[in-house]
Write an enzyme that holds these catalytic residues in place. Structure first.
Site, PDB file in Angstrom:
ATOM      1  N   PHE A   3      14.550 -65.109  56.152  1.00 54.86           N
ATOM      2  CA  PHE A   3      15.812 -64.360  56.070  1.00 54.86           C
ATOM      3  C   PHE A   3      15.556 -62.887  55.769  1.00 54.86           C
ATOM      4  O   PHE A   3      16.408 -62.209  55.203  1.00 54.86           O
ATOM      5  CB  PHE A   3      16.700 -64.987  54.987  1.00 54.86           C
ATOM      6  CG  PHE A   3      16.841 -66.475  55.134  1.00 54.86           C
ATOM      7  CD1 PHE A   3      17.758 -67.021  56.033  1.00 54.86           C
ATOM      8  CD2 PHE A   3      16.034 -67.340  54.405  1.00 54.86           C
ATOM      9  CE1 PHE A   3      17.889 -68.391  56.172  1.00 54.86           C
ATOM     10  CE2 PHE A   3      16.160 -68.716  54.544  1.00 54.86           C
ATOM     11  CZ  PHE A   3      17.083 -69.241  55.435  1.00 54.86           C
ATOM     12  N   GLY A  49       8.913 -66.835  45.817  1.00 54.88           N
ATOM     13  CA  GLY A  49       9.772 -67.298  46.904  1.00 54.88           C
ATOM     14  C   GLY A  49       9.164 -67.006  48.262  1.00 54.88           C
ATOM     15  O   GLY A  49       9.554 -66.056  48.936  1.00 54.88           O
ATOM     16  N   SER A  88       7.873 -63.012  54.510  1.00 56.20           N
ATOM     17  CA  SER A  88       7.570 -61.879  53.630  1.00 56.20           C
ATOM     18  C   SER A  88       6.091 -61.876  53.246  1.00 56.20           C
ATOM     19  O   SER A  88       5.487 -60.804  53.072  1.00 56.20           O
ATOM     20  CB  SER A  88       8.437 -61.928  52.377  1.00 56.20           C
ATOM     21  OG  SER A  88       8.243 -63.137  51.665  1.00 56.20           O
ATOM     22  N   ASP A 101       5.680 -70.417  44.882  1.00 58.74           N
ATOM     23  CA  ASP A 101       6.837 -71.150  45.410  1.00 58.74           C
ATOM     24  C   ASP A 101       6.578 -72.638  45.202  1.00 58.74           C
ATOM     25  O   ASP A 101       5.486 -73.125  45.504  1.00 58.74           O
ATOM     26  CB  ASP A 101       7.011 -70.863  46.911  1.00 58.74           C
ATOM     27  CG  ASP A 101       8.391 -71.253  47.433  1.00 58.74           C
ATOM     28  OD1 ASP A 101       8.873 -72.344  47.076  1.00 58.74           O
ATOM     29  OD2 ASP A 101       8.975 -70.481  48.208  1.00 58.74           O
ATOM     30  N   SER A 151       8.318 -70.972  39.254  1.00 56.90           N
ATOM     31  CA  SER A 151       7.960 -69.642  38.769  1.00 56.90           C
ATOM     32  C   SER A 151       7.635 -69.637  37.271  1.00 56.90           C
ATOM     33  O   SER A 151       6.618 -69.059  36.848  1.00 56.90           O
ATOM     34  CB  SER A 151       9.120 -68.681  39.071  1.00 56.90           C
ATOM     35  OG  SER A 151       8.921 -67.415  38.528  1.00 56.90           O
ATOM     36  N   HIS A 174      18.454 -68.314  43.997  1.00 57.38           N
ATOM     37  CA  HIS A 174      19.526 -67.343  43.810  1.00 57.38           C
ATOM     38  C   HIS A 174      20.584 -67.783  42.810  1.00 57.38           C
ATOM     39  O   HIS A 174      21.650 -67.172  42.722  1.00 57.38           O
ATOM     40  CB  HIS A 174      20.181 -67.022  45.160  1.00 57.38           C
ATOM     41  CG  HIS A 174      19.340 -66.120  46.017  1.00 57.38           C
ATOM     42  ND1 HIS A 174      18.004 -65.901  45.780  1.00 57.38           N
ATOM     43  CD2 HIS A 174      19.655 -65.379  47.115  1.00 57.38           C
ATOM     44  CE1 HIS A 174      17.532 -65.068  46.692  1.00 57.38           C
ATOM     45  NE2 HIS A 174      18.515 -64.735  47.511  1.00 57.38           N
ATOM     46  N   HIS A 230      14.962 -58.929  46.465  1.00 57.30           N
ATOM     47  CA  HIS A 230      15.651 -59.132  47.739  1.00 57.30           C
ATOM     48  C   HIS A 230      17.068 -59.668  47.529  1.00 57.30           C
ATOM     49  O   HIS A 230      17.364 -60.305  46.526  1.00 57.30           O
ATOM     50  CB  HIS A 230      14.850 -60.125  48.599  1.00 57.30           C
ATOM     51  CG  HIS A 230      15.291 -60.170  50.020  1.00 57.30           C
ATOM     52  ND1 HIS A 230      15.436 -61.344  50.725  1.00 57.30           N
ATOM     53  CD2 HIS A 230      15.623 -59.171  50.888  1.00 57.30           C
ATOM     54  CE1 HIS A 230      15.829 -61.058  51.959  1.00 57.30           C
ATOM     55  NE2 HIS A 230      15.949 -59.754  52.079  1.00 57.30           N
TER      56      HIS A 230
END
Length: 205
Positions: A15, A41, A47, A66, A119, A139, A164
């Protein structure tokens, strides 16, 4: 001039907008001279490729954190669920196999250090100073706050914090990343850098 990547980045699930990826590359190219970089992530590795190619040029490494079980929005029945990443045999989402394929195709196996763990667990005994931290994990408010608290203190002076999915307008997206962006801005620890699309950026003072 767009960064030259060793694979077709559009073929990688994710994304991240191209201009955001190129900003990550440029900042990681600088930051990886200070120390290793870390992202929270990784998903399927979009990324990771941008960050990893930059780190590779400086003979540095990228720690890719992750648990590969997906964020809240990736779960079965949720908006961003991808059936290709769902393991029916255990009824869990699993993006790690696709992530490893992406790293192999990008020729980054000598640069990426996958850390397959939540994490908070990965950070529990962490001691390595970092040139850059990129937060793009869960999120939910709890997940975003945990990522921020767990990793920001390891960024070296002059290093980069990137976050992000910054949406100041709640109608455009979730507020948890924006809330930790505001924490960073108010902390006094960082100089704010220009945003790139939804990518918030800071430099550690």
């Amino acid at each position: 001039m767009p960064v030259q990547l060793p694979l077709n980045i559009d073929s990688v699930k994710g994304f991240l907008a191209p201009e955001e990826g190129e900003a990550l590359y440029q900042y990681a190219l600088e930051a990886s001279q200070l120390g290793p970089c870390l992202e929270i992530g990784s998903y399927c590795g979009k990324s990771t490729v941008y960050l990893g190619v930059a780190c590779q040029q400086n003979n540095s490494v990228l720690y890719a954190v992750d648990h590969h079980r997906g964020s809240e929005e990736h779960q079965l029945g949720e908006e961003y669920h991808d059936s290709d990443l769902y393991d029916d045999s255990i009824q869990l989402m699993d993006s790690f196999k696709v992530f490893r394929t992406t790293m192999r195709e990008a020729r980054l196996d000598d640069t990426i250090v996958p850390i397959v763990a939540p994490s908070a667990v990965a950070s529990r005994h962490w001691a390595t100073p970092l040139g850059m931290v990129f937060i793009d994990g869960g999120h939910s408010e709890e997940a975003a706050q945990t990522d921020f608290r767990s990793w920001v203190s390891f960024i070296k002076p002059g290093g980069i914090l990137a976050i992000h999915d910054i949406f100041p307008n709640p109608e455009e997206g979730g507020q948890a990343p924006y809330n930790i962006w505001k924490l960073a801005k108010a902390s006094g620890l960082f100089e704010e850098l220009p945003m790139v699309n939804t990518l918030g950026l800071f430099r550690r003072r």
